[in-house]
Design a protein around this motif. Structure first.
Motif, PDB file in Angstrom:
ATOM      1  N   ASN A   1       0.822  -1.203   0.000  1.00 40.14           N
ATOM      2  CA  ASN A   1       0.000   0.000   0.000  1.00 40.14           C
ATOM      3  C   ASN A   1       0.860   1.259   0.000  1.00 40.14           C
ATOM      4  N   SER A   2       2.151   1.100   0.204  1.00 39.19           N
ATOM      5  CA  SER A   2       3.057   2.241   0.182  1.00 39.19           C
ATOM      6  C   SER A   2       3.171   2.758  -1.245  1.00 39.19           C
ATOM      7  N   LEU A   3       3.136   4.072  -1.384  1.00 40.25           N
ATOM      8  CA  LEU A   3       3.292   4.671  -2.706  1.00 40.25           C
ATOM      9  C   LEU A   3       4.778   4.923  -2.937  1.00 40.25           C
ATOM     10  N   LEU A   4       5.386   4.062  -3.725  1.00 38.13           N
ATOM     11  CA  LEU A   4       6.793   4.235  -4.052  1.00 38.13           C
ATOM     12  C   LEU A   4       6.945   5.485  -4.911  1.00 38.13           C
ATOM     13  N   ASN A   5       8.054   6.159  -4.761  1.00 38.93           N
ATOM     14  CA  ASN A   5       8.297   7.408  -5.468  1.00 38.93           C
ATOM     15  C   ASN A   5       8.922   7.111  -6.829  1.00 38.93           C
ATOM     16  N   LEU A   6       8.131   7.280  -7.883  1.00 38.23           N
ATOM     17  CA  LEU A   6       8.631   7.003  -9.231  1.00 38.23           C
ATOM     18  C   LEU A   6       9.625   8.065  -9.678  1.00 38.23           C
ATOM     19  N   THR A   7       9.485   9.267  -9.177  1.00 36.25           N
ATOM     20  CA  THR A   7      10.426  10.330  -9.531  1.00 36.25           C
ATOM     21  C   THR A   7      11.817  10.026  -8.996  1.00 36.25           C
TER      22      THR A   7
ATOM     23  N   ARG B   1      12.864   7.081  -8.603  1.00 35.83           N
ATOM     24  CA  ARG B   1      13.172   5.775  -9.191  1.00 35.83           C
ATOM     25  C   ARG B   1      13.114   4.629  -8.177  1.00 35.83           C
ATOM     26  N   ASP B   2      12.192   4.776  -7.188  1.00 34.81           N
ATOM     27  CA  ASP B   2      11.941   3.655  -6.284  1.00 34.81           C
ATOM     28  C   ASP B   2      11.330   2.483  -7.046  1.00 34.81           C
ATOM     29  N   ALA B   3      10.681   2.800  -8.176  1.00 33.97           N
ATOM     30  CA  ALA B   3      10.093   1.798  -9.062  1.00 33.97           C
ATOM     31  C   ALA B   3      10.060   2.386 -10.465  1.00 33.97           C
ATOM     32  N   ASP B   4      10.013   1.526 -11.468  1.00 33.75           N
ATOM     33  CA  ASP B   4       9.920   1.995 -12.849  1.00 33.75           C
ATOM     34  C   ASP B   4       8.482   2.236 -13.273  1.00 33.75           C
ATOM     35  N   VAL B   5       7.583   1.357 -12.816  1.00 33.25           N
ATOM     36  CA  VAL B   5       6.176   1.413 -13.210  1.00 33.25           C
ATOM     37  C   VAL B   5       5.322   1.160 -11.979  1.00 33.25           C
ATOM     38  N   ALA B   6       4.200   1.857 -11.891  1.00 34.46           N
ATOM     39  CA  ALA B   6       3.251   1.630 -10.802  1.00 34.46           C
ATOM     40  C   ALA B   6       1.864   1.425 -11.398  1.00 34.46           C
ATOM     41  N   ILE B   7       1.130   0.510 -10.813  1.00 34.86           N
ATOM     42  CA  ILE B   7      -0.276   0.312 -11.161  1.00 34.86           C
ATOM     43  C   ILE B   7      -1.051   0.802  -9.946  1.00 34.86           C
ATOM     44  N   ARG B   8      -1.735   1.936 -10.111  1.00 37.51           N
ATOM     45  CA  ARG B   8      -2.358   2.594  -8.964  1.00 37.51           C
ATOM     46  C   ARG B   8      -3.796   2.993  -9.238  1.00 37.51           C
ATOM     47  N   PRO B   9      -4.649   2.813  -8.237  1.00 41.45           N
ATOM     48  CA  PRO B   9      -5.985   3.385  -8.315  1.00 41.45           C
ATOM     49  C   PRO B   9      -5.935   4.809  -7.753  1.00 41.45           C
ATOM     50  N   VAL B  10      -5.929   5.783  -8.619  1.00 38.13           N
ATOM     51  CA  VAL B  10      -5.877   7.190  -8.205  1.00 38.13           C
ATOM     52  C   VAL B  10      -6.836   8.003  -9.067  1.00 38.13           C
ATOM     53  N   ALA B  11      -7.328   9.093  -8.512  1.00 39.75           N
ATOM     54  CA  ALA B  11      -8.231   9.961  -9.262  1.00 39.75           C
ATOM     55  C   ALA B  11      -7.469  10.766 -10.311  1.00 39.75           C
TER      56      ALA B  11
ATOM     57  N   LEU C   1       4.500  12.613 -13.353  1.00 40.43           N
ATOM     58  CA  LEU C   1       4.416  11.286 -13.953  1.00 40.43           C
ATOM     59  C   LEU C   1       3.546  11.318 -15.204  1.00 40.43           C
ATOM     60  N   ILE C   2       3.710  10.290 -16.019  1.00 45.12           N
ATOM     61  CA  ILE C   2       2.805  10.106 -17.142  1.00 45.12           C
ATOM     62  C   ILE C   2       2.126   8.764 -16.962  1.00 45.12           C
ATOM     63  N   GLY C   3       0.960   8.614 -17.552  1.00 47.11           N
ATOM     64  CA  GLY C   3       0.253   7.377 -17.334  1.00 47.11           C
ATOM     65  C   GLY C   3      -0.763   7.074 -18.405  1.00 47.11           C
ATOM     66  N   ARG C   4      -1.229   5.858 -18.318  1.00 50.24           N
ATOM     67  CA  ARG C   4      -2.298   5.381 -19.184  1.00 50.24           C
ATOM     68  C   ARG C   4      -3.458   4.987 -18.281  1.00 50.24           C
ATOM     69  N   ARG C   5      -4.590   5.598 -18.518  1.00 50.23           N
ATOM     70  CA  ARG C   5      -5.791   5.289 -17.747  1.00 50.23           C
ATOM     71  C   ARG C   5      -6.373   3.985 -18.280  1.00 50.23           C
ATOM     72  N   ILE C   6      -6.650   3.061 -17.380  1.00 52.91           N
ATOM     73  CA  ILE C   6      -7.193   1.765 -17.766  1.00 52.91           C
ATOM     74  C   ILE C   6      -8.721   1.834 -17.794  1.00 52.91           C
ATOM     75  N   CYS C   7      -9.313   2.205 -16.665  1.00 54.29           N
ATOM     76  CA  CYS C   7     -10.770   2.221 -16.531  1.00 54.29           C
ATOM     77  C   CYS C   7     -11.118   2.760 -15.148  1.00 54.29           C
ATOM     78  N   ASN C   8     -12.400   2.796 -14.852  1.00 52.62           N
ATOM     79  CA  ASN C   8     -12.847   3.108 -13.501  1.00 52.62           C
ATOM     80  C   ASN C   8     -12.694   1.870 -12.631  1.00 52.62           C
ATOM     81  N   VAL C   9     -12.586   2.106 -11.332  1.00 53.88           N
ATOM     82  CA  VAL C   9     -12.617   1.023 -10.358  1.00 53.88           C
ATOM     83  C   VAL C   9     -13.826   1.280  -9.466  1.00 53.88           C
ATOM     84  N   ALA C  10     -14.797   0.377  -9.542  1.00 51.63           N
ATOM     85  CA  ALA C  10     -16.021   0.504  -8.751  1.00 51.63           C
ATOM     86  C   ALA C  10     -15.849  -0.190  -7.404  1.00 51.63           C
TER      87      ALA C  10
END
Length: 186
Positions: free
Chosen positions: A16-22, A24-34, A40-49
């Motif tokens: 649940n920790s948000l690694l800092n991509l800036t 470089r704690d991680a290269d890619v993150a999959i996150r449910p965020v508004a 950062l740049i990202g690709r929106r997948i869909c809504n999460v209900a």
């Protein structure tokens, strides 16, 4: 991904920790965020209900008694998840509810809910696929968030990162109905 890209080694962190991509704690993150953070740049997948779930056994007993949500026992996220849409909804919609357990993982919340400990607000992709659970109400619009695949802009020029992002976006989009709470139980 591994079958198609044998030379790339994946290192996966589930937390649940948000690694800092800036940083470089991680290269890619999959996150449910508004919203996507500015750096950062990202690709929106869909809504999460999200919907409210109960154990099958408790739901049958509850039908004989009260159905008022605020009068039920609840399993809820703890302060480590305070920034999530589910925690914000619970705090604003059910301030007087009887919280019997607080946990630092939605997987753990699901498990206690399934064990009959109390109601829980869960993402539909967790609740709908668990035969031990039943939806108490339809998805709650106030808890809806978006699922994103995020990275630092500089890393999108890196072939391995670009390949992983494209693969992940494609794979996750095939599950859109599940994430959006529209897939019936299998």
């Amino acid at each position: 991904f591994q079958r198609a890209n044998r030379g790339i080694v994946l290192e996966v962190t589930t937390s649940n920790s948000l690694l800092n991509l800036t940083k470089r704690d991680a290269d890619v993150a999959i996150r449910p965020v508004a919203d996507v953070p500015q750096d950062l740049i990202g690709r929106r997948i869909c809504n999460v209900a999200f919907a409210i779930y109960d154990s099958v056994a408790r739901a049958a007993d509850r039908e004989k008694g009260t159905t008022e949500l605020s009068h039920q026992s609840w399993v809820a996220p703890d302060d480590t998840l305070a920034g999530t849409s589910v925690a914000r909804w619970g705090n604003s919609s059910l301030p007087e509810a009887s919280i019997v357990a607080r946990l630092d993982s939605l997987l753990a919340v699901r498990e206690l809910c399934a064990a009959g400990t109390g109601l829980a607000a869960l993402p539909c992709y967790l609740g709908d696929q668990d035969e031990r659970l039943v939806r108490v109400r339809p998805p709650v619009p106030e808890m809806t968030t978006a699922l994103w695949v995020l990275t630092h802009p500089d890393l999108m020029r890196t072939a391995r990162v670009r390949l992983f992002v494209e693969f992940t976006v494609s794979a996750l989009r095939t599950q859109r109905m599940l994430f959006e709470g529209q897939r019936p139980r299998l």
